[in-house]
Write a protein that holds these residues in place. Structure first.
Motif, PDB file in Angstrom:
ATOM      1  N   LYS A 105      40.852 -16.017   6.083  1.00  0.00           N
ATOM      2  CA  LYS A 105      41.074 -16.075   4.625  1.00  0.00           C
ATOM      3  C   LYS A 105      40.032 -15.243   3.879  1.00  0.00           C
ATOM      4  CE  LYS A 105      40.623 -20.594   4.571  1.00  0.00           C
ATOM      5  NZ  LYS A 105      40.346 -20.818   6.005  1.00  0.00           N
ATOM      6  N   SER A 106      38.757 -15.492   4.200  1.00  0.00           N
ATOM      7  CA  SER A 106      37.694 -14.745   3.514  1.00  0.00           C
ATOM      8  C   SER A 106      37.770 -13.266   3.873  1.00  0.00           C
ATOM      9  CB  SER A 106      36.315 -15.289   3.897  1.00  0.00           C
ATOM     10  OG  SER A 106      36.193 -16.628   3.482  1.00  0.00           O
ATOM     11  N   SER A 107      38.153 -12.992   5.121  1.00  0.00           N
ATOM     12  CA  SER A 107      38.269 -11.589   5.539  1.00  0.00           C
ATOM     13  C   SER A 107      39.313 -10.872   4.700  1.00  0.00           C
ATOM     14  CB  SER A 107      38.646 -11.506   7.021  1.00  0.00           C
ATOM     15  OG  SER A 107      37.630 -12.098   7.807  1.00  0.00           O
ATOM     16  N   MET A 110      38.781 -15.651  -5.610  1.00  0.00           N
ATOM     17  CA  MET A 110      37.942 -16.857  -5.617  1.00  0.00           C
ATOM     18  C   MET A 110      37.967 -17.467  -4.222  1.00  0.00           C
ATOM     19  SD  MET A 110      39.050 -18.437  -9.348  1.00  0.00           S
ATOM     20  CE  MET A 110      37.477 -19.197  -9.734  1.00  0.00           C
ATOM     21  N   ASP A 111      36.810 -17.515  -3.585  1.00  0.00           N
ATOM     22  CA  ASP A 111      36.718 -18.018  -2.210  1.00  0.00           C
ATOM     23  C   ASP A 111      36.072 -19.403  -2.213  1.00  0.00           C
ATOM     24  OD1 ASP A 111      36.702 -18.341   0.499  1.00  0.00           O
ATOM     25  OD2 ASP A 111      35.688 -16.450   0.945  1.00  0.00           O
ATOM     26  N   GLU A 112      36.894 -20.426  -2.122  1.00  0.00           N
ATOM     27  CA  GLU A 112      36.435 -21.817  -2.167  1.00  0.00           C
ATOM     28  C   GLU A 112      35.409 -22.019  -3.277  1.00  0.00           C
ATOM     29  OE1 GLU A 112      35.823 -23.809   1.579  1.00  0.00           O
ATOM     30  OE2 GLU A 112      36.422 -21.995   2.640  1.00  0.00           O
ATOM     31  N   PRO A 113      35.755 -21.618  -4.508  1.00  0.00           N
ATOM     32  CA  PRO A 113      34.733 -21.597  -5.553  1.00  0.00           C
ATOM     33  C   PRO A 113      34.214 -22.980  -5.931  1.00  0.00           C
ATOM     34  CG  PRO A 113      36.899 -21.260  -6.510  1.00  0.00           C
ATOM     35  CD  PRO A 113      37.067 -21.194  -5.018  1.00  0.00           C
TER      36      PRO A 113
HETATM   37 MG   LIG Z   1      36.059 -18.395   4.411  1.00  0.00          MG
END
Ligand SMILES: [Mg+2]
Ligand SMILES: Nc1ncnc2c1ncn2[C@@H]1O[C@H](COP(=O)(O)OP(=O)(O)OP(=O)(O)O)[C@@H](O)[C@H]1O
Length: 261
Positions: free
Chosen positions: A54-56, A166-169
């Protein structure tokens, strides 16, 4: 509330994108070939098991990671590196500790070359939108976690990105603070109409916020299901419609089994 009229900009096209990292075992695939169209002005979530990429994928849209295969475009323009049209907000509050809340927002506006007074007005307006006007002159060390994340939202939105990543903000915030962050985020999203790509582990958060939820498989991730969330806004966890309940079961089952088959 009337449905938001989506603007013509901020469309993201992910075409045949695979992401790999070089590691001890050679080339490690983090994201399997993925195609994704994200409509301009829409709010989409990515949900999937830890390590599924996901973050990638988010970092590739932000231009921080180059895909091993495929292309990503924003409004038809290939992403070749970080770009101010794509704003990012991550879980950790990346504020400058030596600037006040106001100073942090002003810093993000520097690229517009505004006169001093207008710079300050725009920054104050952004802080007002997230309810932080009275804390404008405090330093990050004097703010709570939720307040810091509100400064991050203000700072990013003030620079008017077409796309907001937004990454797990809100992952580090308590339940109550998260609820107020959701309300603030929905308000500013409806006003600014940026496209939002939101990564979360929380199915309820994804269903509460999104137009679409993309569910990913275990690593190397791929999108195994896309759910359209048609519940009218504003939404609340207290009044959940049958479609959302069904989606919730679907997502939880997919996450439990790790894939679609
Ligand atoms: Mg991640
Ligand atoms: N900079 C990097 N260098 C090498 N490998 C990486 C790098 N970033 C991520 N990876 C690897 O790529 C895979 C996907 O990681 P990624 O961070 O994208 O997953 P994620 O879905 O965001 O996970 P989480 O939900 O835990 O945040 C993992 O196997 C991870 O170890």
């Amino acid at each position: 509330m009337e449905p938001t009229a989506h603007p013509a900009s901020g469309r993201v096209d992910v075409k045949g994108v695979a992401i790999a990292y070089d590691g001890r075992g050679g080339h490690n695939l983090a994201l399997a070939r993925t195609d994704l169209v994200i409509e301009a002005g829409s709010f989409v979530s990515l949900i999937g098991p830890s390590g599924c990429g996901k973050s990638s994928l988010l970092n590739a849209v932000g231009g921080f990671v180059s895909p091993a295969e495929g292309t990503i475009t924003v409004d038809g323009k290939p992403v070749v590196g970080p770009n101010p049209e794509v704003g990012v907000i991550f879980q950790q509050y990346a504020l400058f500790p030596w600037f006040t809340a106001l100073g942090n927002v002003e810093f993000a506006l520097k690229r517009f070359g505004l006169p001093r007074g207008e710079l300050r007005d725009r920054a104050m307006e952004a802080l007002r939108e997230v309810g932080l006007e009275v804390h404008a002159l405090k330093y990050p060390g004097q703010l709570s976690g939720g307040m810091k994340q509100r400064v991050a939202v203000a700072r990013t939105l003030a620079s008017q990105p077409k796309v907001l990543l937004m990454d797990e903000p809100f992952g580090a915030l308590d339940a109550q603070t998260r609820i107020s962050m959701h309300e603030i985020l929905m308000r500013v999203w409806e006003k600014h109409k940026s496209t939002v790509i939101f990564v979360t582990h929380d199915v309820d958060e994804a269903l509460l916020l999104s137009d679409r939820v993309h569910v990913m498989s275990v690593a190397p991730g791929r999108i195994v299901r896309t759910l359209e969330v048609s519940a009218p806004r504003p939404r609340s966890v207290e009044k959940i419609d049958p479609e959302t309940i069904a989606h919730r079961v679907t997502v939880l089952q997919l996450l439990k089994h790790g894939h679609d088959e």
